[in-house]
Enzyme design. Structure first.
Site, PDB file in Angstrom:
ATOM      1  N   SER A 147     -18.726 -33.513  66.645  1.00  0.00           N
ATOM      2  CA  SER A 147     -19.715 -32.451  66.488  1.00  0.00           C
ATOM      3  C   SER A 147     -19.144 -31.162  67.046  1.00  0.00           C
ATOM      4  O   SER A 147     -18.260 -31.180  67.910  1.00  0.00           O
ATOM      5  CB  SER A 147     -21.002 -32.816  67.248  1.00  0.00           C
ATOM      6  OG  SER A 147     -21.892 -31.722  67.309  1.00  0.00           O
ATOM      7  N   TYR A 160     -25.775 -35.806  74.729  1.00  0.00           N
ATOM      8  CA  TYR A 160     -25.098 -35.775  73.428  1.00  0.00           C
ATOM      9  C   TYR A 160     -23.786 -35.003  73.532  1.00  0.00           C
ATOM     10  O   TYR A 160     -22.741 -35.470  73.058  1.00  0.00           O
ATOM     11  CB  TYR A 160     -26.017 -35.130  72.391  1.00  0.00           C
ATOM     12  CG  TYR A 160     -25.461 -35.128  70.989  1.00  0.00           C
ATOM     13  CD1 TYR A 160     -25.519 -36.265  70.195  1.00  0.00           C
ATOM     14  CD2 TYR A 160     -24.885 -33.987  70.449  1.00  0.00           C
ATOM     15  CE1 TYR A 160     -25.012 -36.277  68.907  1.00  0.00           C
ATOM     16  CE2 TYR A 160     -24.372 -33.977  69.166  1.00  0.00           C
ATOM     17  CZ  TYR A 160     -24.435 -35.124  68.395  1.00  0.00           C
ATOM     18  OH  TYR A 160     -23.925 -35.128  67.122  1.00  0.00           O
TER      19      TYR A 160
END
Length: 255
Positions: A147, A160
């Site tokens: 990501s 995350y």
């Protein structure tokens, strides 16, 4: 007469690919892209979740695909499944989990759940596929869907972000370790991509405004924006690319 150099092939004919988290969203898009490039694709997802429709969709377009129930948080199951079904020339790990919220409110249970998939599961899945390639004496291309949050921070995304930074770290280390085995290891780092999992985020006006303020191309990412990247990284066209990230974020991290 000048001899023109030739681009390495983007074809994946003759390759077998394992795609984890494959039945929907980015994972399914990657599966479709790999199949379209000629690979035989094994779509993996947790047992009990539907894979048949995704496999049928790829086959209906002439692609080769099969399903493999697999929970990547179960390390022993991963090792057994990869050992039984491999070796795989290509890995695309798109399995992931998120539990967004203020860091001050993170519970140990939520922390363990996200880390178990995004970091621990990704690490051991990558290791298992590499082990099969090394044993068979074959080269390969292993890609973890990371990501942009593996390169920056994000509001309400401490756990995350931590897991995606970890993926970036072990990718570099594994690329160094397995380079002499001709195994390439890279990440793809998308920005916010329009999928069923991001609908709630885009439905929140404040969160959508934050996203759009940071994407310099002034549009939301689509699954198709990731598909070409996965074909490139897993093909001979990227034969000299390892230990790095292909960031698909519309300019977010450039700022």
């Amino acid at each position: 007469m000048i001899s023109l150099p030739k681009t390495h092939s983007f074809s994946l004919k003759g390759k077998r690919a394992l795609v984890a988290g494959a039945s929907a969203g980015i994972g399914f898009g990657c599966s479709a892209a790999l199949a379209d490039a000629g690979a035989e694709v094994v779509l993996a997802l947790r047992p009990g979740e539907r894979l048949d429709a995704s496999v049928d969709a790829i086959r209906s377009e002439g692609g080769r695909a099969e399903a493999l129930p697999l929970d990547i948080s179960d390390i022993k199951a991963v090792e057994n499944a990869v050992g039984r079904s491999g070796p795989f020339d290509i890995l695309v790990n798109s399995a992931g989990q998120a539990c967004h919220g203020p860091a001050i409110e993170t519970s140990p249970e939520d922390f363990d759940a996200v880390v178990g998939i995004n970091f621990r599961g990704a690490y051991f899945l990558t290791r298992a596929v590499a082990a099969g390639l090394i044993e068979a004496g074959k080269p390969g291309s292993l890609v973890n869907i990371s990501s942009q949050m593996g390169h920056v921070g994000g509001q309400d995304r401490a756990v995350y972000c931590a897991t995606k930074h970890a993926v970036e770290g072990f990718t570099k280390a594994m690329a160094i370790e397995w380079g002499r085995n001709r195994i390439r290891v890279n990440t793809i780092c998308p920005t916010f991509i329009r999928t069923s999992l991001t609908e709630a985020t885009f439905a929140d006006p404040k969160r959508k405004a934050w996203i759009m303020d940071n994407i310099r191309l002034d549009r939301i990412g689509e699954i198709e924006d990731v598909m070409g990247a996965v074909v490139y990284l897993t093909s001979d066209a990227a034969a000299m690319v390892t230990g790095t990230s292909l960031i698909i974020d519309g300019g977010w991290t450039a700022a």
